[in-house]
Write an enzyme that holds these catalytic residues in place. Structure first.
Site, PDB file in Angstrom:
ATOM      1  N   PHE A 110       0.805  -1.214   0.000  1.00 47.44           N
ATOM      2  CA  PHE A 110       0.000   0.000   0.000  1.00 47.44           C
ATOM      3  C   PHE A 110       0.844   1.273   0.000  1.00 47.44           C
ATOM      4  O   PHE A 110       0.845   2.012  -0.973  1.00 47.44           O
ATOM      5  CB  PHE A 110      -0.958  -0.015   1.204  1.00 47.44           C
ATOM      6  CG  PHE A 110      -2.023  -1.049   1.079  1.00 47.44           C
ATOM      7  CD1 PHE A 110      -3.233  -0.760   0.462  1.00 47.44           C
ATOM      8  CD2 PHE A 110      -1.810  -2.345   1.534  1.00 47.44           C
ATOM      9  CE1 PHE A 110      -4.217  -1.729   0.316  1.00 47.44           C
ATOM     10  CE2 PHE A 110      -2.782  -3.319   1.393  1.00 47.44           C
ATOM     11  CZ  PHE A 110      -3.988  -3.005   0.782  1.00 47.44           C
ATOM     12  N   GLU A 111       1.588   1.538   1.061  1.00 47.42           N
ATOM     13  CA  GLU A 111       2.330   2.803   1.135  1.00 47.42           C
ATOM     14  C   GLU A 111       3.680   2.565   1.792  1.00 47.42           C
ATOM     15  O   GLU A 111       3.807   2.541   3.006  1.00 47.42           O
ATOM     16  CB  GLU A 111       1.534   3.854   1.919  1.00 47.42           C
ATOM     17  CG  GLU A 111       2.145   5.234   1.846  1.00 47.42           C
ATOM     18  CD  GLU A 111       1.301   6.282   2.547  1.00 47.42           C
ATOM     19  OE1 GLU A 111       0.947   7.290   1.908  1.00 47.42           O
ATOM     20  OE2 GLU A 111       1.003   6.087   3.745  1.00 47.42           O
ATOM     21  N   GLN A 112       4.669   2.359   0.976  1.00 46.24           N
ATOM     22  CA  GLN A 112       6.024   2.177   1.476  1.00 46.24           C
ATOM     23  C   GLN A 112       6.933   3.220   0.834  1.00 46.24           C
ATOM     24  O   GLN A 112       6.803   3.541  -0.352  1.00 46.24           O
ATOM     25  CB  GLN A 112       6.533   0.771   1.176  1.00 46.24           C
ATOM     26  CG  GLN A 112       6.569   0.437  -0.301  1.00 46.24           C
ATOM     27  CD  GLN A 112       6.922  -1.000  -0.589  1.00 46.24           C
ATOM     28  OE1 GLN A 112       6.408  -1.585  -1.511  1.00 46.24           O
ATOM     29  NE2 GLN A 112       7.819  -1.579   0.184  1.00 46.24           N
TER      30      GLN A 112
END
Length: 541
Positions: free
Chosen positions: A365-367
């Protein structure tokens, strides 16, 4: 004409679609979970290519948060109708199962630089779509059909339906016009018209060792289509001796002087396990027409060398890249999945690349991970990091990365008492439950403050060694940390060996995570990518 050497787009650049507009050539390739989506390279001579645009660069066009590794943007098709560029692409949500949920979209622009229109949804009946512009001005949408009921023959054929740009949707009847040969796995269709014939060029055999380019023709757009006398006009499926393997998924282009070339996907295996550590790349072959059929010169085997109008710039290919961060992020770099890069990095902040700690390196998702392609079998990489973690849930550093289950990661982190240390987190031998490799290398205590140099070297695509130095002067020269790892696990084949499917390539870059939710920042002064020309590179472009 001078001889050039394949591939023309080295490193992870698969599923090429080529178009010529005047004297300009453009190739679009797949980007999967990497953002922005679709790489478009430009050339004047078919030999030297420059990345000019990644058009899927905003939320309306692309949002990949949550897609699995090797899902995302599959097999774009780039065409021109005499007035505008048209780009067709698939967003695949997941793969490795009966349901791939592949959504097909169409966007267009007056120039490669854009602006590209908000996409029109076409269908979700299969992937690898293309748009064919017929001589009467009508546009036709062509894509493979996925049949979730028919394992192992999930590839049901090639579908044709008219696309009405004024309505922004597909209209009229839909027909399965070509089912391919016994090789199976028909995909990647492109339609052409020449001398009163309609030609369909498809990929078959899957994108591995049995890959092939297959051609058929018909006097009628709707068929029936007669398969080429050779069936597969390009393939390496029957030999292991040619340097270029996995050849397939092609597209053709004519030069202004009437020559025809076929661009295609390829892989270059190395090591005992024959792993293509540079991913699926783009190569080119000279072709010719005979009896209204297309043949590859010296085919159907691919050639490592090919005559092209231009001479490849070897100096540029072997040049060291020293990236600084005084302004916008260099176009060599990409990140993963998110259309909101401002949440994960800032380029130019105090002359540094600042990563904002978000989710883990394995997140879908959000790295905060910014990296460039590995495009040489041997290379060195180095950076300098300033990071002040408070415990083991905050970590940042240098990574050689394929996906959430295949990576090597040298991090600056801290233990539970807050003592800063260097820690190697690796996935050289991935397990079913995706644990980190154990036993882990003992952490190396480092001073509580100060910058740290992190480096790695990859040789022959098969060995990887990490290094570090301290910028406070106590350890000035780079010293080894950890063992020599098997760099070839950063490959499709390593994932395939575990029974999954993978389609991307190796990257090298920097990352930062803060699982405490405090968005702790890591600052990187520079990034160096240094190609190494050594005896291990049997291809030696």
């Amino acid at each position: 004409m001078p001889l050039a050497k394949n591939p023309i787009l080295p490193g992870f650049n698969p599923d090429p679609s080529i178009v010529r507009v005047g004297s300009d050539y453009y190739i679009a390739t797949s980007t999967f979970e990497w953002y922005p989506g679709v790489q478009i390279h430009h050339s004047k001579d078919l030999a030297n290519w420059t990345l000019v645009k990644r058009p899927l660069d905003r939320t309306a066009l692309l949002d990949l948060r949550g897609v699995s590794d090797s899902a995302g943007v599959w097999a774009p098709c780039l065409t021109h109708d005499g007035a505008r560029f048209w780009l067709v692409y698939t967003i695949t949500k997941a793969q490795n199962g009966a349901f791939v949920d592949c959504h097909n979209y169409i966007t267009n622009a007056a120039s490669i630089e854009g602006p590209w229109t908000d996409p029109v949804y076409a269908n979700s009946s299969g992937f690898d779509p293309s748009v064919f512009h017929d001589e009467d001005g009508r546009k036709w949408f062509v894509n493979m059909l996925w049949d979730h009921r028919s394992r192992p023959n999930l590839f049901a054929g090639i579908s044709l339906q008219e696309f009405d740009p004024s309505l922004g949707r597909l209209v009229g009847p839909r027909k399965n016009i070509y089912q391919g040969t016994k090789l199976g796995c028909i995909e990647g269709p492109h339609l052409y018209r020449r001398n009163g014939w309609y030609y369909i060029l498809v990929a078959e055999g899957g994108t591995g060792w049995h890959h092939a380019c297959t051609m058929a023709r018909s006097r009628n757009l709707w068929g029936p289509y007669e398969t080429h006398p050779q069936q597969h006009i390009l393939t390496a499926k029957d030999t292991t001796f040619t340097a270029l393997q996995k050849v397939g998924h092609g597209d053709i282009v004519d030069t202004p002087d009437g020559k025809t070339y076929l661009v295609h996907l390829t892989g270059r295996p190395v090591g005992h396990d024959r792993r293509c550590v540079l991913g699926r790349e783009t190569a080119i072959q000279e072709a010719y027409w005979k009896d209204d059929w297309l043949y590859v010169k010296d085919g159907p085997l691919p050639s490592l060398h090919v005559k092209l109008p231009g001479i490849q710039n070897q100096v540029r290919y072997w040049a060291e890249k020293h990236y600084t961060f005084d302004g916008e992020l260099d176009p060599d770099f990409q990140w993963l999945r998110t259309p909101l890069p401002e949440r994960i990095f800032q380029a130019g902040k105090a002359g540094k690349l600042t990563l904002v700690g978000r989710e883990s390196i394995g997140s879908r998702f959000e790295q905060a991970l910014v990296a460039r392609r590995q495009s040489h079998l041997s290379y060195d990489a180095e950076t300098s990091i300033d990071f002040q973690p408070e415990d083991e849930r905050q970590y940042a550093g240098l990574t050689a990365y394929y996906g959430g289950a295949n990576f090597f990661y040298l991090t600056v982190t801290a233990n539970a008492e807050g003592q800063r240390e260097l820690l190697l987190m690796t996935r050289e031998k991935p397990t079913v439950r995706n644990w980190l490799d154990e036993p882990m290398v003992d952490p190396v205590p480092i001073p509580s403050s100060g910058k740290v140099r992190l480096a790695l070297e990859v040789r022959g695509g098969t060995s990887l060694q990490f290094f570090y130095a301290l910028c406070d002067g106590t350890i000035e020269e780079l010293v080894k940390i950890g063992p020599v790892y098997d760099a070839s696990v950063l490959s499709d084949e390593a994932v395939n060996d575990r029974g999954a499917s993978a389609f991307t390539g190796a990257f090298v870059g920097v990352a930062c995570s803060d699982l405490n939710g405090l968005a702790r920042e890591a600052a990187f002064d520079y990034f160096v990518y240094r190609p190494i020309k050594d005896s291990s590179d049997r291809y030696d472009i």
